[in-house]
Design an enzyme around this catalytic site. Structure first.
Site, PDB file in Angstrom:
ATOM      1  N   ASP A 241     -24.590  13.428  18.588  1.00  0.00           N
ATOM      2  CA  ASP A 241     -24.472  14.559  17.672  1.00  0.00           C
ATOM      3  C   ASP A 241     -23.195  15.343  17.957  1.00  0.00           C
ATOM      4  O   ASP A 241     -22.381  14.947  18.780  1.00  0.00           O
ATOM      5  CB  ASP A 241     -25.722  15.441  17.733  1.00  0.00           C
ATOM      6  N   LYS A 263     -26.917  17.672  13.682  1.00  0.00           N
ATOM      7  CA  LYS A 263     -27.478  18.834  14.360  1.00  0.00           C
ATOM      8  C   LYS A 263     -26.498  19.973  14.416  1.00  0.00           C
ATOM      9  O   LYS A 263     -26.293  20.573  15.438  1.00  0.00           O
ATOM     10  CB  LYS A 263     -27.924  18.485  15.775  1.00  0.00           C
ATOM     11  N   MET A 376     -26.525  28.779  22.561  1.00  0.00           N
ATOM     12  CA  MET A 376     -26.707  28.907  21.105  1.00  0.00           C
ATOM     13  C   MET A 376     -26.756  30.356  20.665  1.00  0.00           C
ATOM     14  O   MET A 376     -27.581  30.729  19.832  1.00  0.00           O
ATOM     15  CB  MET A 376     -28.007  28.194  20.672  1.00  0.00           C
TER      16      MET A 376
HETATM   17  N1  SAH Z   1     -28.269  20.304  26.519  1.00  0.00           N
HETATM   18  C1  SAH Z   1     -27.117  21.164  26.416  1.00  0.00           C
HETATM   19  C2  SAH Z   1     -27.393  22.381  25.556  1.00  0.00           C
HETATM   20  C3  SAH Z   1     -27.681  22.064  24.148  1.00  0.00           C
HETATM   21  S1  SAH Z   1     -27.931  23.519  23.174  1.00  0.00           S
HETATM   22  C4  SAH Z   1     -26.653  21.563  27.812  1.00  0.00           C
HETATM   23  O1  SAH Z   1     -27.332  21.282  28.797  1.00  0.00           O
HETATM   24  O2  SAH Z   1     -25.582  22.153  27.918  1.00  0.00           O
HETATM   25  C5  SAH Z   1     -26.354  23.746  22.471  1.00  0.00           C
HETATM   26  C6  SAH Z   1     -25.616  24.910  23.122  1.00  0.00           C
HETATM   27  O3  SAH Z   1     -25.091  24.519  24.373  1.00  0.00           O
HETATM   28  C7  SAH Z   1     -24.425  25.377  22.361  1.00  0.00           C
HETATM   29  O4  SAH Z   1     -24.792  26.252  21.321  1.00  0.00           O
HETATM   30  C8  SAH Z   1     -23.652  26.102  23.425  1.00  0.00           C
HETATM   31  O5  SAH Z   1     -24.207  27.378  23.657  1.00  0.00           O
HETATM   32  C9  SAH Z   1     -23.927  25.261  24.630  1.00  0.00           C
HETATM   33  N2  SAH Z   1     -22.837  24.316  24.935  1.00  0.00           N
HETATM   34  C10 SAH Z   1     -22.876  22.991  24.951  1.00  0.00           C
HETATM   35  N3  SAH Z   1     -21.688  22.461  25.307  1.00  0.00           N
HETATM   36  C11 SAH Z   1     -20.873  23.503  25.536  1.00  0.00           C
HETATM   37  C12 SAH Z   1     -19.525  23.644  25.948  1.00  0.00           C
HETATM   38  N4  SAH Z   1     -18.744  22.592  26.197  1.00  0.00           N
HETATM   39  N5  SAH Z   1     -19.024  24.900  26.078  1.00  0.00           N
HETATM   40  C13 SAH Z   1     -19.782  25.973  25.844  1.00  0.00           C
HETATM   41  N6  SAH Z   1     -21.059  25.897  25.456  1.00  0.00           N
HETATM   42  C14 SAH Z   1     -21.606  24.694  25.300  1.00  0.00           C
END
Ligand code: SAH
Length: 457
Positions: A241, A263, A376
């Site tokens: 995604d 997503k 998020m």
């Molecule tokens: N499973 C993921 C989170 C998924 S929810 C994890 O463990 O990181 C999606 C959220 O993750 C996004 O809205 C953002 O807040 C955060 N996120 C994911 N990758 C990111 C990145 N490279 N930099 C900042 N925030 C990130």
């Protein structure tokens, strides 16, 4: 060379000798040291009766009865005497870092016993051999030793089942490149044994499908785990995604089928139930399915939901953890999540609205001495910051937003609960980004090492 129980001589007993002693001991050799002085660790081995120590200078008579000799004295004259004496007797001798005086050399090794890879530069540039070795170390999973032993234990059976060489080779290729091998490497030997017996019975390579739920980390390919990379290079089909950075997707096996399951918030390319069902359907058709997730699959990743369907249908799966974006953002923006002076705990929450409101335990989140990381939360930042203040958190509390953490495009904007949402608009920060609230945010100015920190208009 089989050295189990054989007498081997090491001349010299310093740091270098110690390294060689470790190798020879691992090979089961009976060791004698000759040296006037002895490294503390070698002395301890001597005192424990693990090796013999002749506490004096080398003498030609030490050579008698040895199967292999190593000279590690650091004194070229002594080393040359050892070498000559050994070669006169026809005993293999290695003088450390001196190919000219050696009758054999010791390569850099990658040890996945019983699988062993030797890297040699013919004594020309040992550092290069070591660099090559380091690359191989990272490419070849630690579990390869198990795999070699596992395969070895089936060797006779497979030979009997496939007397013809070609068929046998095909069978082994299917086994060693298939999910069964991954089971063994991953430590699930029990399941692999059952699959192997079954494959032998059916007379075909095992090809049952499975799902790997893999955390790809926050976006920087260097932050993948070895396991994630390996599974990415073996998958038949990949479901990904928006959170999976394009540079990560490039590391997936070239001819793997790619399925985008979207997503974007409020714009799910595929509803969650459809993704769950698709994973199951692909696995049941015999495919090795890689479900690639941003960050860690079990941190706001719906990983639990995706594998529930698999459990119900008894489809084999594995979960590979990834670096969650909070860890990535913290490290790359210079914001430690805990700190003895500022925060004794850290809480991860989602700023996502459910049924129109943000349901969080505010009284708990506004307590002092903690860090709160919000996933998020960019689009609801204004509401979130206001709620912190409304529940009693000082408006001056430091707060930061980190966009595309760990990636080349990373941006960090620092402010307070009072002005962070204005700054998010001002700098045009968009998802994916994390909000970090707490005193630790002050440290970013000092500790940020990766990209600039923005704070002012
Ligand atoms: N499973 C993921 C989170 C998924 S929810 C994890 O463990 O990181 C999606 C959220 O993750 C996004 O809205 C953002 O807040 C955060 N996120 C994911 N990758 C990111 C990145 N490279 N930099 C900042 N925030 C990130």
């Amino acid at each position: 060379m089989r050295l189990t129980g054989e007498s081997c001589l090491v001349v010299g007993a310093g740091e270098v000798a110690l390294r060689k002693v470790r190798l020879l001991r691992a090979a089961g050799a009976r060791l004698t040291l000759v040296a006037p002085q002895c490294h503390a660790e070698l002395r301890a081995l001597f005192e424990a009766g693990e090796l013999d120590w002749r506490e004096r200078e080398f003498s030609e008579s030490d050579i008698a009865g040895q199967r292999l000799i190593i000279a590690a004295t650091g004194d070229r004259t002594v080393n040359a005497r050892v070498s000559r004496a050994a070669q006169v007797q026809g005993i293999p001798v290695n003088v450390v870092d001196d190919p000219e005086l050696s009758s054999f050399i010791t390569p850099a090794i990658v040890d996945r016993s019983p699988l062993v890879i030797a890297v040699s530069s013919g004594g020309n540039v040992p550092v290069l051999a070591r660099l090559v070795r380091a690359r191989l170390e990272s490419m070849i999973p630690a579990g390869f030793g198990h795999l070699a032993r596992f395969a070895g234990s089936f060797r006779d059976k497979v030979k009997a089942r496939f007397p013809e060489v070609g068929a046998r080779r095909q069978f082994w290729e299917a086994v060693l490149e298939g999910p069964l091998a991954d089971d063994v490497i991953g430590g699930n030997e029990e399941r692999a044994r059952v699959a192997m017996e079954q494959a032998l019975e059916n007379g075909v390579g095992p090809d049952s499908g499975c799902v790997y739920l893999v955390g790809a980390g926050p976006g920087n390919p260097d932050l993948l785990t070895f396991r994630a990379l390996r599974l990415m290079q073996q998958a038949d089909v990949v479901l990904y995604d928006n959170l999976v950075a394009p540079s990560l997707l490039e590391l997936v096996r070239r001819d793997a089928e790619r399925i985008y399951v979207g997503k974007e918030r409020n714009n799910h390319a595929l509803p969650q139930e459809a993704i769950n069902a698709l994973l199951a359907r692909l696995a049941l058709s015999g495919k090795r399915v890689l479900r690639l997730k941003g960050g860690d699959p079990f941190t706001f990743g719906r990983g639990g939901e995706e594998i529930e369907t698999l459990v119900e249908q008894s489809i084999p799966f594995e979960v590979v953890p990834g670096i969650t974006s909070a860890s990535g953002a913290a490290a790359y923006a210079g914001i430690p999540l805990t700190h003895r002076d500022h925060a004794q705990s850290v809480t991860f929450v989602t700023g996502h609205r459910k049924d129109g409101s943000i349901a969080l335990d505010w009284p708990a989140l506004v307590r002092p001495g903690q860090t709160v990381v919000i996933y998020m939360g960019v689009s609801t930042a204004r509401e979130l910051c206001a709620a912190f203040i409304a529940h009693g958190k000082p408006a001056t509390t430091p707060a930061a937003v980190v966009e595309w953490a760990t990636c080349e495009t990373q941006r960090t904007v620092v402010g307070t609960l009072a002005d962070l949402s204005d700054k998010i608009s001002e700098f045009g920060i968009h998802s994916p980004a994390l909000i970090i609230v707490g005193e630790v945010v002050q440290l970013a100015d000092k500790l940020a090492w990766y990209r600039r920190v923005e704070s002012h208009t």
